[in-house]
Design a protein around this motif. Sequence first.
Motif, PDB file in Angstrom:
ATOM      1  N   UNK A  77       0.831  -1.196   0.000  1.00 36.67           N
ATOM      2  CA  UNK A  77       0.000   0.000   0.000  1.00 36.67           C
ATOM      3  C   UNK A  77       0.870   1.252   0.000  1.00 36.67           C
ATOM      4  N   UNK A  78       1.924   1.266   0.794  1.00 35.06           N
ATOM      5  CA  UNK A  78       2.837   2.414   0.807  1.00 35.06           C
ATOM      6  C   UNK A  78       3.452   2.650  -0.567  1.00 35.06           C
ATOM      7  N   UNK A  79       3.852   1.567  -1.201  1.00 29.86           N
ATOM      8  CA  UNK A  79       4.481   1.677  -2.526  1.00 29.86           C
ATOM      9  C   UNK A  79       3.532   2.337  -3.535  1.00 29.86           C
ATOM     10  N   UNK A  80       2.286   1.870  -3.557  1.00 35.33           N
ATOM     11  CA  UNK A  80       1.308   2.422  -4.493  1.00 35.33           C
ATOM     12  C   UNK A  80       0.941   3.858  -4.129  1.00 35.33           C
ATOM     13  N   UNK A  81       0.760   4.108  -2.847  1.00 35.92           N
ATOM     14  CA  UNK A  81       0.362   5.444  -2.408  1.00 35.92           C
ATOM     15  C   UNK A  81       1.438   6.474  -2.710  1.00 35.92           C
ATOM     16  N   UNK A  82       2.700   6.098  -2.535  1.00 35.34           N
ATOM     17  CA  UNK A  82       3.791   7.031  -2.829  1.00 35.34           C
ATOM     18  C   UNK A  82       3.805   7.395  -4.308  1.00 35.34           C
ATOM     19  N   UNK A 105      -9.147   1.995  -1.280  1.00 36.44           N
ATOM     20  CA  UNK A 105      -9.501   2.743  -0.066  1.00 36.44           C
ATOM     21  C   UNK A 105      -8.253   3.277   0.622  1.00 36.44           C
ATOM     22  N   UNK A 106      -7.255   2.420   0.734  1.00 35.12           N
ATOM     23  CA  UNK A 106      -6.023   2.828   1.401  1.00 35.12           C
ATOM     24  C   UNK A 106      -5.321   3.961   0.675  1.00 35.12           C
ATOM     25  N   UNK A 107      -5.281   3.881  -0.645  1.00 38.26           N
ATOM     26  CA  UNK A 107      -4.638   4.936  -1.431  1.00 38.26           C
ATOM     27  C   UNK A 107      -5.405   6.247  -1.280  1.00 38.26           C
ATOM     28  N   UNK A 108      -6.740   6.179  -1.415  1.00 41.95           N
ATOM     29  CA  UNK A 108      -7.567   7.384  -1.267  1.00 41.95           C
ATOM     30  C   UNK A 108      -7.343   8.021   0.103  1.00 41.95           C
ATOM     31  N   UNK A 109      -7.211   7.192   1.134  1.00 42.33           N
ATOM     32  CA  UNK A 109      -6.987   7.671   2.501  1.00 42.33           C
ATOM     33  C   UNK A 109      -5.631   8.358   2.627  1.00 42.33           C
ATOM     34  N   UNK A 110      -4.603   7.742   2.062  1.00 44.18           N
ATOM     35  CA  UNK A 110      -3.239   8.258   2.225  1.00 44.18           C
ATOM     36  C   UNK A 110      -2.955   9.451   1.315  1.00 44.18           C
ATOM     37  N   UNK A 111      -3.858   9.737   0.379  1.00 37.18           N
ATOM     38  CA  UNK A 111      -3.694  10.957  -0.418  1.00 37.18           C
ATOM     39  C   UNK A 111      -3.862  12.207   0.446  1.00 37.18           C
ATOM     40  N   UNK A 116       3.297   7.017   6.886  1.00 38.10           N
ATOM     41  CA  UNK A 116       3.331   5.614   6.527  1.00 38.10           C
ATOM     42  C   UNK A 116       1.991   4.954   6.825  1.00 38.10           C
ATOM     43  N   UNK A 117       1.584   4.005   5.991  1.00 36.92           N
ATOM     44  CA  UNK A 117       0.298   3.332   6.170  1.00 36.92           C
ATOM     45  C   UNK A 117       0.182   2.685   7.547  1.00 36.92           C
ATOM     46  N   UNK A 118       1.285   2.162   8.070  1.00 34.78           N
ATOM     47  CA  UNK A 118       1.247   1.487   9.367  1.00 34.78           C
ATOM     48  C   UNK A 118       0.899   2.432  10.521  1.00 34.78           C
ATOM     49  N   UNK A 119       1.105   3.718  10.312  1.00 35.76           N
ATOM     50  CA  UNK A 119       0.748   4.687  11.351  1.00 35.76           C
ATOM     51  C   UNK A 119      -0.767   4.741  11.572  1.00 35.76           C
ATOM     52  N   UNK A 120      -1.524   4.232  10.605  1.00 33.95           N
ATOM     53  CA  UNK A 120      -2.984   4.320  10.677  1.00 33.95           C
ATOM     54  C   UNK A 120      -3.637   2.945  10.855  1.00 33.95           C
TER      55      UNK A 120
END
Length: 292
Positions: A77-82, A105-111, A116-120
């Motif tokens: 998820x981090x890789x894609x979101x970055x 969902x994860x990408x939309x959230x991290x935008x 880092x995704x793990x923080x959430x």
Amino acid sequence: MRFFLNTNFIIERNACIKINEYIKDNIGNVENPGLIYDKVLNGQGYFEDILLKIKKSFPSLEIKINEKEGEPTYQYLNELSNYFRNKNIDSIIAIGGGSTMDLGKGIAFLMTNKGNALEYKGFPENVNDPVPLITCPSLFGSGADVSYNAVFIDESEGRKLGINSTKNFPNLSILDAELTMKAPESAIISSSMDTLVHCVDSFGSPKSSAMSRMYSLKGFRNTFEVLKKSNHMDIEYREKLALGSICGITALMNSGDGPTNGFAYYLGVKYNVPHGLAGAIFLKEVMKYNVQ
């Protein structure tokens, strides 16, 4: 009694080919979406038509393919979101199975939420609204297309958790049976078993209500009726599975999870067993226990 379902959804044959119209009508000003989709959809004629339509409607479209098999990790998820964070993205379109929609969902959230995704992981609070999310399931059963849960595996701890916030509800879900017709029967059965687990776990939950049990029963009946057939490849059967999936996940969101899903998580993390199939392994015993 409290009850909720926050996603606008459309169940309609050939609806995905009109995705740009539905986005305009339901979300409004979308100009620069990001798209993530399952790699297994490549080369499928109907999906290629949908992809062409999206590209024509949104010339600045950014695309990533979900190349991973199995359930997604926070690391992936981090890789894609970055990647998408470095683009001028105003929304996310997710086309595929439950894992791809969870990634959406994860990408939309991290935008809109830094770090880092793990923080959430878990149930984050005091977070920003994600960018708009549109989901188009290529399999019916996970309910990821209309739910707020987004499940991810923490590889370092060997645990499946997620980013679970009610802000994650997709803004629009388009359930088009035509998009599911190339899925193999084994995947259809596994995904449908996921719906049955949602229905049984929610019906037996101490937190269930008269309303949630209505959805549990409707979801179970729709799905079980199709699974009893010798041919699950009929498009009308797929439309029954679509409604069953929505009913099952709606019941689960309003009653709380049960033991079957919990047991299934272990098999997914440790042995990469598809979630629907993993749940089916335990379903019979959980049903017996609930009846006793």
